[in-house]
Design an enzyme around this catalytic site. Sequence first.
Site, mmCIF file in Angstrom:
data_model
loop_
_atom_site.group_PDB
_atom_site.id
_atom_site.type_symbol
_atom_site.label_atom_id
_atom_site.label_comp_id
_atom_site.label_asym_id
_atom_site.label_seq_id
_atom_site.Cartn_x
_atom_site.Cartn_y
_atom_site.Cartn_z
ATOM 1 N N LYS A 196 0.832 -1.209 0.000
ATOM 2 C CA LYS A 196 0.000 0.000 0.000
ATOM 3 C C LYS A 196 0.863 1.254 0.000
ATOM 4 C CE LYS A 196 -3.433 2.844 0.228
ATOM 5 N NZ LYS A 196 -4.463 2.868 1.273
ATOM 6 N N LYS A 233 -0.215 11.718 5.988
ATOM 7 C CA LYS A 233 0.099 10.626 6.915
ATOM 8 C C LYS A 233 0.772 9.474 6.185
ATOM 9 C CE LYS A 233 -2.761 7.515 7.695
ATOM 10 N NZ LYS A 233 -3.037 6.139 7.162
#
Length: 212
Positions: free
Chosen positions: A96, A164
Site C-alpha cells: 500500500k 500521513k
Amino acid sequence: VEAIVFGPGGLIEGLHPDALIIDFGTTGVPETKQWAERVNWVDAPVSGGQVGAEAATLTIMAGGSDANFQRALPIFQTVGKNITHLGPVGSGQVTKLANQLIVAQTIDAVAQALRLAELSGVDPALVRKALLGGFAESRILDLHGDRMVRRDFAPGGRATLQLKDVRLMSQLADSVGLDSPTLRNSLAQWEKFVHEKGFGDLDHSGLFRLYE
C-alpha cells in the site's frame, strides 16, 4: 488502531483466542508486525478510493499467514475485486505504501502539468483530454485531473491522510536504506500544503492549489 485494539477497554480484552483482526487501514509496517505477535492479524489496506468502496470493487493488498488470509477471504470478496495475498504480515502495508508513493507523486505531477498549461495560456481541460489518449494516461489524470480543472476539491481522500501516508513511506524508505530525493520532495510539498497553507481538509487532488 493500537488504541482501539490494545488500549484500555480495547478489543483485546474480550477477544476469543482464535479471533482474527483485519486492518483495512494504512498503518506502519513495524507496528503491524508487533501487533501480529499478540493476536491473529491480517493487514489488508485498500486502494480504489470512495468510488471503489461504494461499488465494492476495491483493490485489497493483504499480508498474513495463509490460514488467516483464507479466513479473511470471504470478507474481502464482499468489498473488493482485485485481492492479492502478498506474503506474511506487513506485506500488505508495504504494498500500500508503494501504491501511495505513486499516487502522491502522480497527483503532484498532474497538478503541475495542468497549472503549467494554464499559465501558458492553454486550456487545461483540453490538455487533460489530449493527454488521456497518450502514454501519460492514468486514473489520477482522469479523475483528479477533472477535479483540478473544475476546482472541485470537496474531500473524498483528505489531504491530511495523504500526508500521513507520505510520512509512513518516508519512514519505511529510511528503514530499508532507500535514498529517494523525489520522496523527500513529495513529503515537503504535502507538509507545506497541509500545514503551511492549511488545506488539510481538502481532497488530495486539491494539491493543485499549491501552484496557484
